[in-house]
Design a protein around this motif. Sequence first.
Motif, PDB file in Angstrom:
ATOM      1  N   CYS A 111      -1.521   6.046   8.689  1.00 49.76           N
ATOM      2  CA  CYS A 111      -1.559   4.851   8.047  1.00 49.76           C
ATOM      3  C   CYS A 111      -1.711   4.159   9.500  1.00 49.76           C
ATOM      4  O   CYS A 111      -0.786   3.980  10.177  1.00 49.76           O
ATOM      5  CB  CYS A 111      -0.460   4.225   7.409  1.00 49.76           C
ATOM      6  SG  CYS A 111      -0.307   2.474   7.011  1.00 49.76           S
ATOM      7  N   ASN A 112      -2.917   3.350   9.643  1.00 44.39           N
ATOM      8  CA  ASN A 112      -3.086   2.489  10.906  1.00 44.39           C
ATOM      9  C   ASN A 112      -2.212   1.246  11.102  1.00 44.39           C
ATOM     10  O   ASN A 112      -1.947   0.868  12.107  1.00 44.39           O
ATOM     11  CB  ASN A 112      -4.400   1.919  11.271  1.00 44.39           C
ATOM     12  CG  ASN A 112      -5.406   3.043  11.358  1.00 44.39           C
ATOM     13  OD1 ASN A 112      -5.313   3.971  12.062  1.00 44.39           O
ATOM     14  ND2 ASN A 112      -6.666   2.880  10.706  1.00 44.39           N
ATOM     15  N   CYS A 134       0.924  -1.014  -0.157  1.00 40.40           N
ATOM     16  CA  CYS A 134      -0.008   0.012   0.057  1.00 40.40           C
ATOM     17  C   CYS A 134       0.934   1.256  -0.042  1.00 40.40           C
ATOM     18  O   CYS A 134       1.783   1.371   0.797  1.00 40.40           O
ATOM     19  CB  CYS A 134      -0.697   0.081   1.153  1.00 40.40           C
ATOM     20  SG  CYS A 134      -1.965   1.643   1.428  1.00 40.40           S
ATOM     21  N   CYS A 178      -6.539   5.832   8.069  1.00 39.91           N
ATOM     22  CA  CYS A 178      -6.142   5.376   6.923  1.00 39.91           C
ATOM     23  C   CYS A 178      -6.250   6.099   5.486  1.00 39.91           C
ATOM     24  O   CYS A 178      -7.408   6.373   5.113  1.00 39.91           O
ATOM     25  CB  CYS A 178      -7.055   4.096   6.643  1.00 39.91           C
ATOM     26  SG  CYS A 178      -6.922   2.976   5.023  1.00 39.91           S
ATOM     27  N   TYR A 183       0.390   4.252   0.762  1.00 34.04           N
ATOM     28  CA  TYR A 183       0.455   5.251   1.941  1.00 34.04           C
ATOM     29  C   TYR A 183       1.284   4.630   3.218  1.00 34.04           C
ATOM     30  O   TYR A 183       1.507   5.565   4.141  1.00 34.04           O
ATOM     31  CB  TYR A 183      -1.035   5.297   2.427  1.00 34.04           C
ATOM     32  CG  TYR A 183      -1.891   5.909   1.148  1.00 34.04           C
ATOM     33  CD1 TYR A 183      -1.617   7.204   0.958  1.00 34.04           C
ATOM     34  CD2 TYR A 183      -2.655   5.182   0.343  1.00 34.04           C
ATOM     35  CE1 TYR A 183      -2.271   7.935  -0.228  1.00 34.04           C
ATOM     36  CE2 TYR A 183      -3.385   5.792  -0.549  1.00 34.04           C
ATOM     37  CZ  TYR A 183      -3.103   7.268  -0.966  1.00 34.04           C
ATOM     38  OH  TYR A 183      -3.992   7.590  -1.777  1.00 34.04           O
ATOM     39  N   ASP A 230     -10.553   0.139   9.134  1.00 38.18           N
ATOM     40  CA  ASP A 230      -9.279   0.508   9.633  1.00 38.18           C
ATOM     41  C   ASP A 230      -8.115   0.448   8.693  1.00 38.18           C
ATOM     42  O   ASP A 230      -6.951   0.957   8.522  1.00 38.18           O
ATOM     43  CB  ASP A 230      -8.869  -0.040  11.050  1.00 38.18           C
ATOM     44  CG  ASP A 230      -9.811   0.513  11.969  1.00 38.18           C
ATOM     45  OD1 ASP A 230     -10.203   1.719  11.824  1.00 38.18           O
ATOM     46  OD2 ASP A 230      -9.703   0.133  13.242  1.00 38.18           O
ATOM     47  N   CYS A 231      -8.228  -0.698   7.698  1.00 43.28           N
ATOM     48  CA  CYS A 231      -7.356  -1.072   6.687  1.00 43.28           C
ATOM     49  C   CYS A 231      -7.717  -1.886   5.459  1.00 43.28           C
ATOM     50  O   CYS A 231      -8.510  -2.714   5.699  1.00 43.28           O
ATOM     51  CB  CYS A 231      -6.235  -1.688   7.381  1.00 43.28           C
ATOM     52  SG  CYS A 231      -4.545  -2.033   6.233  1.00 43.28           S
ATOM     53  N   LEU A 232      -7.414  -1.305   4.458  1.00 45.93           N
ATOM     54  CA  LEU A 232      -7.935  -1.857   3.081  1.00 45.93           C
ATOM     55  C   LEU A 232      -6.899  -2.846   2.236  1.00 45.93           C
ATOM     56  O   LEU A 232      -6.775  -3.034   1.080  1.00 45.93           O
ATOM     57  CB  LEU A 232      -8.265  -0.979   2.163  1.00 45.93           C
ATOM     58  CG  LEU A 232      -9.378  -0.159   2.718  1.00 45.93           C
ATOM     59  CD1 LEU A 232      -9.881   1.113   1.623  1.00 45.93           C
ATOM     60  CD2 LEU A 232     -10.696  -0.893   3.034  1.00 45.93           C
TER      61      LEU A 232
HETATM   62  S1  SF4 Z   1      -3.980   1.570   7.115  1.00 52.45           S
HETATM   63 FE1  SF4 Z   1      -4.013  -0.152   5.598  1.00 52.45          FE
HETATM   64  S2  SF4 Z   1      -4.882   0.662   3.688  1.00 52.45           S
HETATM   65 FE2  SF4 Z   1      -4.724   2.426   5.062  1.00 52.45          FE
HETATM   66  S3  SF4 Z   1      -2.918   3.656   4.460  1.00 52.45           S
HETATM   67 FE3  SF4 Z   1      -2.167   1.896   6.158  1.00 52.45          FE
HETATM   68  S4  SF4 Z   1      -1.815  -0.015   4.829  1.00 52.45           S
HETATM   69 FE4  SF4 Z   1      -2.822   1.284   3.552  1.00 52.45          FE
END
Ligand code: SF4
Length: 340
Positions: free
Chosen positions: A127-128, A117, A136, A119, A154-156
């Motif tokens: 970024c969690n 990812c 996120c 980010y 919280d995360c994709l």
């Molecule tokens: S939490 Fe997961 S989807 Fe969101 S920015 Fe961070 S790594 Fe990417």
Amino acid sequence: MRSFDFHQSGEIGDAAGALGREAAIIAGGTNLLDLMKIQVMTPERLVDITRLDGLSAIEADGENLRIGALVTNTHLAGDSRIRAGWPLLSRAILAGASAQIRNKATTGGNLLQRTRCPYFYDTSQACNKRAPGTGCAAQGGAGRMLALFGTSPDCLAAHPSDMATALTALQASVEIRAASGEIRTVPMHEFYRGPGDSPDIETVLAPDDIVTAVLLPAPRAGTKQTYRKVRDRASYAFALVSVAAIVKVEDGRIAEASLAYGSIAPHPWMNHAVEEMLVGQAPSDDLFARAGEALTAAPAPHPDTEYKRPLLRRTLIAALREATGLSESAHGVDTARIPA
Ligand code: SF4
Ligand SMILES: Cc1cc2nc3c(=O)[nH]c(=O)nc-3n(C[C@H](O)[C@H](O)[C@H](O)COP(=O)(O)OP(=O)(O)OC[C@H]3O[C@@H](n4cnc5c(N)ncnc54)[C@H](O)[C@@H]3O)c2cc1C
């Protein structure tokens, strides 16, 4: 890069004793060092496990194989036993990274590589996974490499490993040594955790656990194995989607199917309902189209990954056509039959 202590050991108990929340294992370093250079990972201590005994061999245990955690990706993909009995694994590894990276990258490190990812790699973004509780940035941002299934608010992010996808379809297990010296084995499909509300915790490993091996069960007689990876360019690119398929056809019907999907979830993805749809049926384009629809029925969690649904459907159909003999193998795709 921030300064850190370096602990190198030839004894596994000593290495485990140096681990903990602020430490990180270094094996090939092909993922960890990149992350340390940009301060995405900032361990206070690196524990180098490359001199530990007994982790660099591929050993037969009856018809099973024990792959040491330090076996390099190049060694594993080229092993004659792997090429004959588990060609899916060889193919998946060779579809990843570059020859130079595979020469350094290890079996344990490949399983534990971090997400791609963008980010996660950009410390100016929320970024969690990198910094728990910050949010996120991918939600509402750009996200064509993100996951389709198994995400949380919280995360994709998706897990990028080709090797882990193949090992999941092959029903391998991970051997883990705890700091106490206790050894346990965890099936691949139970090794990774979904993101939930703590996407920074990706596996069942404790901070002082060491992955010591991957255990590969004997290949299923009479099956055909194939690995299909779709990516932006023909080499040196992570999968957009991938499908690992092991299928047995007997008397004109599908007798067994083990399928795993890569780069579409926070960990190699399985969907047993799809396998149940296939088993007992005669291979046909109509059956495979219905399997693809069932697999991709849920909407994408991010608009940028909507394209992965038809892509995954088509990749599954192509893999099933090959594995059941409805079509010839595509150029560059290994579809090997394990002798009955
Ligand atoms: S939490 Fe997961 S989807 Fe969101 S920015 Fe961070 S790594 Fe990417
Ligand atoms: C340019 C590039 C392209 C790539 N393309 C692909 C691709 O197409 N497909 C693909 O699947 N991969 C790809 N990769 C990822 C590559 O496969 C991984 O970087 C590699 O497998 C990691 O192995 P390593 O031994 O270098 O791990 P390291 O970098 O040493 O470690 C990675 C992580 O695993 C942990 N770790 C390592 N060993 C153990 C152990 N025994 N027990 C517990 N924790 C451990 C480390 O603490 C760290 O968090 C690519 C990498 C690069 C840099």
